[in-house]
Design a protein around this motif. Structure first.
Motif, PDB file in Angstrom:
ATOM      1  N   THR A 224      -5.591  -3.690  -2.081  1.00 59.92           N
ATOM      2  CA  THR A 224      -4.538  -4.284  -1.936  1.00 59.92           C
ATOM      3  C   THR A 224      -4.244  -4.972  -0.722  1.00 59.92           C
ATOM      4  O   THR A 224      -3.681  -5.798  -0.330  1.00 59.92           O
ATOM      5  CB  THR A 224      -3.364  -3.417  -2.554  1.00 59.92           C
ATOM      6  N   SER A 225      -4.432  -3.963   0.309  1.00 59.54           N
ATOM      7  CA  SER A 225      -4.138  -4.569   1.797  1.00 59.54           C
ATOM      8  C   SER A 225      -4.989  -5.726   2.158  1.00 59.54           C
ATOM      9  O   SER A 225      -4.406  -6.437   2.905  1.00 59.54           O
ATOM     10  CB  SER A 225      -4.317  -3.191   2.576  1.00 59.54           C
TER      11      SER A 225
ATOM     12  N   VAL B 193      -5.860   0.940  -2.406  1.00 64.33           N
ATOM     13  CA  VAL B 193      -4.828   0.831  -1.140  1.00 64.33           C
ATOM     14  C   VAL B 193      -5.677  -0.229  -0.398  1.00 64.33           C
ATOM     15  O   VAL B 193      -4.987  -1.345   0.261  1.00 64.33           O
ATOM     16  CB  VAL B 193      -4.522   2.190  -0.620  1.00 64.33           C
TER      17      VAL B 193
ATOM     18  N   SER C 236       0.717  -1.187  -0.023  1.00 64.24           N
ATOM     19  CA  SER C 236      -0.163   0.006   0.015  1.00 64.24           C
ATOM     20  C   SER C 236       0.844   1.182   0.299  1.00 64.24           C
ATOM     21  O   SER C 236       0.541   2.132  -0.670  1.00 64.24           O
ATOM     22  CB  SER C 236      -1.052   0.110   1.239  1.00 64.24           C
TER      23      SER C 236
ATOM     24  N   THR D  40      -4.476   6.263   4.105  1.00 67.18           N
ATOM     25  CA  THR D  40      -4.510   6.503   2.914  1.00 67.18           C
ATOM     26  C   THR D  40      -5.125   8.051   2.649  1.00 67.18           C
ATOM     27  O   THR D  40      -4.584   8.879   2.079  1.00 67.18           O
ATOM     28  CB  THR D  40      -5.117   5.733   1.697  1.00 67.18           C
TER      29      THR D  40
END
Length: 113
Positions: A51-52, A48, A24, A108
């Protein structure tokens, strides 16, 4: 044996979170380095978080585990009790994953441009 299993699973989960976090950070850094065609805040946050989450989840699920508690229990009542406890632990795992997703989203959001 139980503590060994708990520690092993916790460490697998932490490594998955760390790997997802690092990926991330890379995505955020890459987006910040772009001169044009940067992602908007909503897109970046969604990418993000995804993905995480996906990294952590698949890392945990696909990581080999050395012991399974049910392999060491012989009493049918204890097996039933363990399965009930397993469901509680599974719920806690998914709840922790949700809190981790929220934390990554907030992180983020803090780096938006």
């Amino acid at each position: 044996l139980y503590e060994k299993i708990v520690n092993e699973r916790r460490n697998i989960s932490y490594r998955g979170y760390l790997l997802g976090f690092l990926l991330s950070i890379f995505i955020i850094y890459y987006n910040l380095s772009l001169k044009k065609n940067k992602l908007n805040n909503t897109s970046l946050i969604c990418i993000v978080i995804s993905t995480s989450f996906i990294t952590n989840y698949f890392y945990y699920i696909l990581s080999p585990k050395s012991h399974w508690m049910l392999n060491h229990i012989k009493d049918p009542k204890l097996i039933k009790d363990w399965l009930q406890m397993y469901r509680i632990m599974q719920f806690n795992f998914h709840l922790g994953l949700v809190f981790g997703i929220i934390a990554i989203g907030l992180l983020t959001f803090a780096f938006r441009c």
